[in-house]
Write an enzyme that holds these catalytic residues in place. Structure first.
Site, PDB file in Angstrom:
ATOM      1  N   SER A   1      26.509  64.043  51.403  1.00 35.33           N
ATOM      2  CA  SER A   1      26.297  65.009  52.488  1.00 35.33           C
ATOM      3  C   SER A   1      24.891  65.579  52.454  1.00 35.33           C
ATOM      4  CB  SER A   1      27.301  66.151  52.380  1.00 35.33           C
ATOM      5  OG  SER A   1      26.990  67.143  53.338  1.00 35.33           O
TER       6      SER A   1
ATOM      7  N   GLY B   1      41.666  60.608  56.898  1.00 34.01           N
ATOM      8  CA  GLY B   1      40.869  61.708  57.440  1.00 34.01           C
ATOM      9  C   GLY B   1      40.068  61.303  58.665  1.00 34.01           C
TER      10      GLY B   1
ATOM     11  N   ILE C   1      36.668  60.883  59.207  1.00 36.73           N
ATOM     12  CA  ILE C   1      35.696  59.799  59.046  1.00 36.73           C
ATOM     13  C   ILE C   1      36.383  58.563  58.452  1.00 36.73           C
ATOM     14  CG2 ILE C   1      33.574  59.090  57.852  1.00 36.73           C
ATOM     15  CD1 ILE C   1      32.780  62.137  57.995  1.00 36.73           C
ATOM     16  N   GLY C   2      37.251  58.785  57.460  1.00 36.87           N
ATOM     17  CA  GLY C   2      37.907  57.663  56.794  1.00 36.87           C
ATOM     18  C   GLY C   2      38.683  56.788  57.766  1.00 36.87           C
TER      19      GLY C   2
ATOM     20  N   TYR D   1      30.927  73.926  48.131  1.00 38.87           N
ATOM     21  CA  TYR D   1      31.114  72.570  48.654  1.00 38.87           C
ATOM     22  C   TYR D   1      29.869  71.720  48.388  1.00 38.87           C
ATOM     23  CZ  TYR D   1      31.263  68.910  52.255  1.00 38.87           C
ATOM     24  OH  TYR D   1      31.202  67.712  52.927  1.00 38.87           O
TER      25      TYR D   1
HETATM   26  N1  LIG Z   1      32.630  65.791  58.664  1.00 41.20           N
HETATM   27  C1  LIG Z   1      31.351  65.919  58.367  1.00 41.20           C
HETATM   28  O1  LIG Z   1      30.541  66.389  59.171  1.00 41.20           O
HETATM   29  C2  LIG Z   1      30.851  65.472  57.016  1.00 41.20           C
HETATM   30  C3  LIG Z   1      29.483  65.636  56.734  1.00 41.20           C
HETATM   31  C4  LIG Z   1      28.995  65.226  55.501  1.00 41.20           C
HETATM   32  C5  LIG Z   1      29.852  64.631  54.580  1.00 41.20           C
HETATM   33  N2  LIG Z   1      31.165  64.488  54.854  1.00 41.20           N
HETATM   34  C6  LIG Z   1      32.018  63.833  53.852  1.00 41.20           C
HETATM   35  O2  LIG Z   1      32.765  62.808  54.463  1.00 41.20           O
HETATM   36  C7  LIG Z   1      34.007  62.621  53.788  1.00 41.20           C
HETATM   37  C8  LIG Z   1      35.146  62.622  54.803  1.00 41.20           C
HETATM   38  O3  LIG Z   1      35.163  63.886  55.464  1.00 41.20           O
HETATM   39  P1  LIG Z   1      35.987  64.161  56.796  1.00 41.20           P
HETATM   40  O4  LIG Z   1      35.146  64.973  57.681  1.00 41.20           O
HETATM   41  O5  LIG Z   1      36.589  62.899  57.291  1.00 41.20           O
HETATM   42  O6  LIG Z   1      37.120  65.129  56.215  1.00 41.20           O
HETATM   43  P2  LIG Z   1      38.727  65.083  56.408  1.00 41.20           P
HETATM   44  O7  LIG Z   1      39.238  66.328  55.799  1.00 41.20           O
HETATM   45  O8  LIG Z   1      39.105  64.748  57.800  1.00 41.20           O
HETATM   46  O9  LIG Z   1      39.109  63.828  55.486  1.00 41.20           O
HETATM   47  C9  LIG Z   1      39.163  63.890  54.091  1.00 41.20           C
HETATM   48  C10 LIG Z   1      40.447  63.205  53.654  1.00 41.20           C
HETATM   49  O10 LIG Z   1      40.476  63.209  52.225  1.00 41.20           O
HETATM   50  C11 LIG Z   1      41.792  63.507  51.824  1.00 41.20           C
HETATM   51  N3  LIG Z   1      41.725  64.104  50.489  1.00 41.20           N
HETATM   52  C12 LIG Z   1      41.138  65.269  50.120  1.00 41.20           C
HETATM   53  N4  LIG Z   1      41.311  65.491  48.806  1.00 41.20           N
HETATM   54  C13 LIG Z   1      41.999  64.430  48.323  1.00 41.20           C
HETATM   55  C14 LIG Z   1      42.473  64.079  47.036  1.00 41.20           C
HETATM   56  N5  LIG Z   1      42.297  64.903  45.978  1.00 41.20           N
HETATM   57  N6  LIG Z   1      43.124  62.899  46.889  1.00 41.20           N
HETATM   58  C15 LIG Z   1      43.321  62.065  47.953  1.00 41.20           C
HETATM   59  N7  LIG Z   1      42.913  62.364  49.205  1.00 41.20           N
HETATM   60  C16 LIG Z   1      42.265  63.541  49.384  1.00 41.20           C
HETATM   61  C17 LIG Z   1      42.339  64.475  52.863  1.00 41.20           C
HETATM   62  O11 LIG Z   1      43.768  64.458  52.912  1.00 41.20           O
HETATM   63  C18 LIG Z   1      41.709  63.921  54.144  1.00 41.20           C
HETATM   64  O12 LIG Z   1      42.563  63.002  54.800  1.00 41.20           O
HETATM   65  C19 LIG Z   1      34.079  63.737  52.754  1.00 41.20           C
HETATM   66  O13 LIG Z   1      33.692  63.207  51.501  1.00 41.20           O
HETATM   67  C20 LIG Z   1      33.050  64.749  53.236  1.00 41.20           C
HETATM   68  O14 LIG Z   1      32.511  65.511  52.176  1.00 41.20           O
HETATM   69  C21 LIG Z   1      31.688  64.892  56.058  1.00 41.20           C
END
Ligand SMILES: NC(=O)c1ccc[n+]([C@@H]2O[C@H](COP(=O)([O-])OP(=O)(O)OC[C@H]3O[C@@H](n4cnc5c(N)ncnc54)[C@H](O)[C@@H]3O)[C@@H](O)[C@H]2O)c1
Ligand SMILES: [Zn+2]
Length: 351
Positions: free
Chosen positions: A120, A10, A12-13, A180
């Protein structure tokens, strides 16, 4: 360290994966490649040396295998954003909470005791406000009749006077306002229960609004910076909801990745059975309207349009105090708002 990074394909990941590899850690990514965020079905390009496994954190055997030989877990996998409507709720709860509990149970069985969790700021709801007469107050959800009339600021719940928004600290009570947000709070609570039950250690990083290269394109699951950036790429004006005065803290994805590194370095030294939360924000507050202006200017137009529309699940102002993360983990954000928005205007979005 050998680290299992869930959600590592993803936005952030994948930034976390890059930093971990740079720092010399072994990284195994487990990601289901959810179609909503990976329409191409291809994983994000991950740095060399990262082991990629496509699989779902809700699947017990997949997770057990993925934990083999792992010292710590960095759990980023989740469904993000507000979603379309309540029909999305079972998927949010499934991916975020069922998935987290499957992971935690497998960690308990497999003897993995260190966890860094993507939390979050949404867990705080409206966050922190001050009334001149009543001091610190917690306004309830805004009423549709007020929002329809363009009254976007939440009034003092006791006297109705205008309020001054403040910075929210980690000890502020949780007040999740949408599905969420509820699932993000439950993830933390499940992890804390896991830590107590098996002598684990968890650090939860409550990210503020993350932006930067590799952000997904506009979907109902994307953040506001990506919606504006996608509009600009189509030659359209960014559409700013409410009056644009919503206060947020936009934190660069590289700084969020370095917060994860700091947390992974610190988690082993925490007492067994403990859970601790950290806000992750840049420390500089901007409004959504300012962000749209900065992005449109850096992109070269068109200028934003303020629409007065609203989404019921949104909060008016929420801004973090990240002093704890700086003090305890020695973290410092490195990308300023101006630099970050200029870079983001030119950066590619994901797929
Ligand atoms: N983007 C932001 O502003 C933000 C803010 C606060 C918290 N977060 C948290 O950061 C983390 C990453 O978010 P992101 O923005 O990179 O989102 P993203 O959607 O780009 O990445 C999330 C990844 O998790 C994978 N995923 C989802 N459900 C899954 C499952 N059941 N099994 C395996 N993989 C799964 C998706 O395929 C995706 O690649 C999340 O936990 C999100 O709640 C993000
Ligand atoms: Zn008051």
């Amino acid at each position: 360290m050998e680290i299992l990074l869930t959600g590592g394909a993803g936005f952030i990941g994948s930034a976390v994966a890059a930093r971990l590899v740079e720092a010399g850690h072994g990284v195994r990514v487990l990601d289901a490649l959810l179609p909503a965020v990976h329409p191409s079905g291809r994983p994000t390009v991950l740095p060399e040396g990262v082991e990629f496994r496509q699989g779902d954190v809700r699947d017990r055997e997949t997770v057990e295998r993925a934990l083999n030989g792992v010292d710590a877990v960095c759990h980023q996998a989740a469904m993000v954003g507000l979603g379309l409507d309540l029909d999305d709720a079972p998927d949010y709860v499934g991916c975020n909470d069922l998935g987290t509990s499957v992971l935690l149970a497998a960690m308990a069985r497999g003897g993995v005791r260190e966890l860094v969790l993507a939390g979050s700021m949404v867990v705080y709801g409206e966050g922190s406000y001050r009334c001149a007469t009543h001091g610190d107050v917690a306004p309830g959800p805004r009423r549709p009749t007020d929002l329809d009339a363009g009254r976007f600021e939440p009034p003092c719940p006791q006297c109705g006077a205008p309020l001054a928004p403040g910075l929210v600290g980690e000890e502020a009570p949780a007040d999740p306002r949408n599905v969420y947000a509820v699932t993000k709070l439950a993830q933390e609570q499940l992890a804390a229960a896991w830590a107590r039950a098996c002598g684990g250690r968890v650090l939860s990083l409550r990210y503020h609004n993350v932006y930067g290269p590799g952000m997904p394109r506009d979907t109902p699951y994307a953040g506001v910076a990506s919606l504006f950036r996608s509009a600009l790429a189509r030659g359209e004006a960014p559409r700013v909801f409410e009056d644009g005065g919503q206060r947020r803290d936009f934190v660069h994805v590289g700084d969020v990745a370095s917060a994860n590194l700091a947390a992974l370095a610190a988690v082993a030294a925490r007492p067994a059975g403990s859970a601790r939360t950290y806000n992750v924000g840049s420390g500089s507050v901007h409004t959504v309207g300012e962000m749209a202006l900065a992005l449109a200017a850096a992109y070269g137009g068109p200028a934003p349009v303020v629409t007065g529309e609203y989404r019921l699940g949104d909060v008016r102002h929420i801004t973090a105090d990240s002093a704890r993360l700086r003090a305890e983990l020695g973290w410092r954000p490195e990308v300023s708002f101006a630099e970050g928005m200029t870079e983001f205007a030119a950066a590619p979005l994901r797929g």
